[in-house]
Scaffold this active site. Structure first.
Site, PDB file in Angstrom:
ATOM      1  N   LYS A 151      -2.682  -2.201  -2.857  1.00 21.97           N
ATOM      2  CA  LYS A 151      -3.721  -1.338  -2.273  1.00 21.97           C
ATOM      3  C   LYS A 151      -3.382   0.082  -2.689  1.00 21.97           C
ATOM      4  O   LYS A 151      -2.386   0.653  -2.244  1.00 21.97           O
ATOM      5  CB  LYS A 151      -3.749  -1.494  -0.750  1.00 21.97           C
ATOM      6  CG  LYS A 151      -4.801  -0.619  -0.075  1.00 21.97           C
ATOM      7  CD  LYS A 151      -5.228  -1.178   1.266  1.00 21.97           C
ATOM      8  CE  LYS A 151      -6.133  -0.200   1.990  1.00 21.97           C
ATOM      9  NZ  LYS A 151      -6.865  -0.802   3.104  1.00 21.97           N
ATOM     10  N   GLU A 210       0.818  -1.214   0.000  1.00 24.65           N
ATOM     11  CA  GLU A 210       0.000   0.000   0.000  1.00 24.65           C
ATOM     12  C   GLU A 210       0.853   1.267   0.000  1.00 24.65           C
ATOM     13  O   GLU A 210       1.247   1.755   1.059  1.00 24.65           O
ATOM     14  CB  GLU A 210      -0.935   0.016   1.227  1.00 24.65           C
ATOM     15  CG  GLU A 210      -1.834   1.251   1.249  1.00 24.65           C
ATOM     16  CD  GLU A 210      -2.778   1.316   2.444  1.00 24.65           C
ATOM     17  OE1 GLU A 210      -2.635   0.500   3.377  1.00 24.65           O
ATOM     18  OE2 GLU A 210      -3.646   2.195   2.442  1.00 24.65           O
TER      19      GLU A 210
END
Ligand code: 13P
Length: 351
Positions: free
Chosen positions: A222, A177
């Site tokens: 992500k 992420e």
């Protein structure tokens, strides 16, 4: 082992399902609880999360995995059942946030580095033994006129790659992420600047993942959507967000990656759903696009719960409804006519 990792990654991004990010740090959940005038204690945090995890039917249908915080993976429900068992018994995959939050980069008064690599291998083994099958590490990139620096993007990408490799080594799928912030106090940027920064962040992150030997077919990315900054006067519309986000991802994310699960990043619940749905209406996407929302799955549920047992059923209904809307969005099948009843309470929480 890798075959199994690939299967877990695929399951996390199965069309119709997405990830519930319930891994708020103690500081973040305290802020959320402050907004409903509830004291954040071990028990109130447990009660709130137990309420979500017991919404079994919604989890079975719409949620592929749930990201937990260290405290939660060790907690038991009021009747003594480990919370992680509630998740597995609803056919969702338990995951764990393994970074230790962000600190200022020494060279900068704004930019951040995510910490947590020391001792990570041992912690990952422990989480695997506890039943986690995927992990999350969040890096944050802040936009100003002069930032981010190449250095900030590089050191964060380097940490993400080291983390991702270690995860795969012990049998956990890494959620990678690199979040370009849309809701920082500096976020006056327009959507084009977000595009440019997101593109370089993704490009450098994948260079580091490849250099580290991470198997890209066994990760989930992500990502942030490409949006205007929260404080930008001219906000881009959802159609533009969807189009630029997909273009940016197509240029920078290898097609071998099984899926991209978006963070909501401060968008309100309906916008986060609408934009995901618009992206899934674009044809020929090489990866599955789904959600890994925290605020955009929980805002109405949290406000409805308000810390009271009598509200549990209504709050579970609100969570289930939001999850269903996002499930439809993974097929590109959400529309405004289907959407009803976002409470004004939630709008206040998450404008
Ligand atoms: P939001 O959807 O609230 O941005 O949270 C997702 C998340 O897990 C950020 O790391």
């Amino acid at each position: 082992m890798l075959k199994c990792l690939e299967e877990i990654a695929q399951k996390l991004v199965t069309p119709g399902q997405g990830i519930l990010a319930a891994d708020e740090s103690d500081n973040t959940i305290k802020k959320n609880f402050d907004s409903i005038a509830i004291k954040s204690t071990q028990q109130s945090r447990r009660d709130y999360r137990e309420m979500l995890f017991r919404e079994k039917k919604a989890i079975q249908e719409y949620i592929s995995g749930i990201i937990l915080f260290d405290e939660t993976i060790r907690q038991k429900a009021a009747d003594g059942t480990p919370l992680i068992e509630l998740i597995s018994s609803a056919d969702a995959i338990p995951g764990i946030k393994v970074d230790r939050g962000t600190k200022l980069l020494t060279s900068s008064d704004i930019e951040k580095i995510t910490e947590g690599l020391d001792g990570l291998r041992e912690r990952l083994v422990e989480y695997y033994e506890m039943g986690a099958r995927f992990a999350k590490w969040r890096a944050v990139i802040t936009i100003t006129d002069l930032k981010p620096t190449r250095y900030c993007i590089n050191v964060n990408a380097h940490a993400l790659a080291r983390y991702a490799y270690l995860c795969q080594e012990v049998g956990l799928v890494p959620i990678v992420e690199p979040e370009v912030l849309m809701d920082s106090e500096h976020a006056f940027h327009d959507i084009n600047r977000c595009y440019e920064v997101t593109a370089s962040t993704l490009r450098v992150t994948f260079e580091h993942l490849i250099d580290a030997g991470v198997s890209l077919d066994s990760i989930v990315l992500k990502a942030n959507m490409v949006t205007s900054g929260r404080l930008c006067v001219k906000q881009a519309c959802s159609e533009e967000v969807a189009e630029l986000t997909v273009r940016c991802l197509k240029t920078n994310v290898p097609s071998i990656v099984p899926g991209i699960a978006f963070l909501s990043g401060g968008q309100n619940e309906v916008l986060a759903t609408e934009r995901l749905s618009l992206m899934n209406q674009i044809s020929n996407l090489p990866w599955n696009l789904t959600f890994s929302y925290g605020r955009a799955l929980q805002a109405t549920a949290l406000a409805t719960w308000a810390g009271s047992k009598v509200n549990v059923l209504a709050a579970q209904k609100a969570f289930s409804y939001r999850a269903k809307m996002n499930s439809l969005a993974t097929f590109g099948k959400w529309n405004a006519d289907i959407e009803v009843g976002l409470s004004s309470f939630a709008q206040k929480l998450n404008p």
